[in-house]
Design an enzyme around this catalytic site. Sequence first.
Site, PDB file in Angstrom:
ATOM      1  N   MET A   1       0.812  -1.213   0.000  1.00 20.00           N
ATOM      2  CA  MET A   1       0.000   0.000   0.000  1.00 20.00           C
ATOM      3  C   MET A   1       0.852   1.272   0.000  1.00 20.00           C
ATOM      4  O   MET A   1       2.066   1.228   0.159  1.00 20.00           O
ATOM      5  CB  MET A   1      -0.924  -0.006   1.214  1.00 20.00           C
ATOM      6  CG  MET A   1      -1.880  -1.187   1.260  1.00 20.00           C
ATOM      7  SD  MET A   1      -2.867  -1.242   2.771  1.00 20.00           S
ATOM      8  CE  MET A   1      -3.876   0.235   2.588  1.00 20.00           C
ATOM      9  N   HIS A   2       0.175   2.402  -0.207  1.00 18.38           N
ATOM     10  CA  HIS A   2       0.680   3.759   0.021  1.00 18.38           C
ATOM     11  C   HIS A   2       1.664   4.256  -1.041  1.00 18.38           C
ATOM     12  O   HIS A   2       2.002   5.446  -1.028  1.00 18.38           O
ATOM     13  CB  HIS A   2       1.363   3.892   1.385  1.00 18.38           C
ATOM     14  CG  HIS A   2       0.630   3.277   2.528  1.00 18.38           C
ATOM     15  ND1 HIS A   2      -0.700   3.523   2.783  1.00 18.38           N
ATOM     16  CD2 HIS A   2       1.041   2.415   3.506  1.00 18.38           C
ATOM     17  CE1 HIS A   2      -1.072   2.860   3.849  1.00 18.38           C
ATOM     18  NE2 HIS A   2      -0.046   2.166   4.307  1.00 18.38           N
TER      19      HIS A   2
ATOM     20  N   ASP B   1      -2.620  -5.103   0.449  1.00 24.85           N
ATOM     21  CA  ASP B   1      -2.093  -6.414   0.825  1.00 24.85           C
ATOM     22  C   ASP B   1      -2.707  -6.971   2.102  1.00 24.85           C
ATOM     23  O   ASP B   1      -3.028  -8.160   2.180  1.00 24.85           O
ATOM     24  CB  ASP B   1      -0.563  -6.391   0.916  1.00 24.85           C
ATOM     25  CG  ASP B   1      -0.018  -5.243   1.758  1.00 24.85           C
ATOM     26  OD1 ASP B   1      -0.811  -4.481   2.360  1.00 24.85           O
ATOM     27  OD2 ASP B   1       1.215  -5.100   1.821  1.00 24.85           O
TER      28      ASP B   1
END
Length: 479
Positions: free
Chosen positions: A77-78, A233
């Site tokens: 992520m991110h 995830d």
Amino acid sequence: MFIGLDLGTSGLKALLMDESGVVLGDAHAPLTVQRPNAGWSEQNPADWLTATQKAMTALGAEHDLSAVRGIGLAGHMHGATVLDKAHNVLRPCILWNDTRSHAEAAQMDADPAFRAVTGNIVFPGFTAPKLAWLRANEPQVFDQTALVLLPKDYLRLWLTGEAASEMSDAAGTAWLDTGARDWSDDLLTKTGLGRENMPRLVEGSAPSGTLRAELASAWGLGTDVVVAGGGGDNAASAIGIGAVRPGTGFLSLGTSGVVFAPTASYSPQPETAVHSFCHAVPDTWHQMGVILAAADALEWYAKLTGSTPAALTEEISGASAPGSALFLPYLGGERTPHNDARIRGVFTGLEQVTDRAAGTRAVLEGVAFAFRDSLDAMAASGTKIDRLIAVGGGSRSTAWLEIIATALNCPIEVPVAGDFGAGLGAARLAQMAATGAGVEIAQTPEISRRIAPNTALSDSFAAAKARYRATYQALKGIH
């Protein structure tokens, strides 16, 4: 059949699942991380495409993929993947564990609108402060940015031609109205962006597009293969482990460490540094405590000692009274509950008798105490976990799980041998999207063993935990 593509920090996995949820096979292609400066962490998005090609080609060499009906995506992520108007990548993706934007994150977090809308602290690893950093430090890149995609969503763009994302991953950007499950125009404007710079949003269990014909042909798939929204995830791992309803959570011992718990409603408490995100299925949210270095801390110690993680953990028989050596695993800062990008790890209490095994035990215990910090923060926000199922590469170590169970004073369940990670969750989301199946297909796995806390060690672990927290306070004061 259904395929889950799991884009991890260290590699991409392609997993093949049949209609009954049985994993038929998988293939893996490695990835590397570039660290051009201290605190930086980047990957070239073109490498993700190459890894997908390799993994899908290898999977197709072992299995007939002509009956595949859907593909699901999961990913770290991110990450900030910035594209121009022609969808060309403008620079390497700034990853989740990159802390360069800590000043921008603090500035955003000081604006009450961010916590009020997103339900979360603005952490340095989130996407929005990365764009603020680009705006200040690479204005020529920021000015050309027409589209911002999360890592798995760049894969989707290549697979389908569609610029789309889903709520579980989008919730980690600091631009999502998490309760409304939609982009916040106000927060985007504060970063110099607009809705036109964002992908459209779908639920993780809904279709987001179809696989491009040339890729379907190259990989031996049929026509009209649905690509599901997928999930970040951790949300995808929750689908793989069957953690979709309150009470059943999981503990992930991957590169980072996660304690994950679904919630029936949106109930944020950002002051605890617990993440409150959308789940990958509709009308469901989750809370999550995150530590930045779990198995990564053991990998670091293995390199330091010229060994391997497996060899180190084989030297440890299980939980025992903690010794004098103490390790704080803040190798690249920490999230829950400290929200501290600048703090760094430390060994303390070393003696002449401290050997490699004692150092290993201190590393394992240090990660366990970091998990305890996250669990305590989640409990303070009202989240209750009745079952905790272990996933991730580190969960293969029974000794480590015994240490964690004792530190958490909570039993940990271990599934029967099999893959219950993000790849399986992505495949299950593909099945939902392609067939209209509901969350009932995301069942918890058969459990092989239940690791109980060693209550005889409760006092010694409590004392070690107290030293751990005192050391954190001292360490915080010098950083």
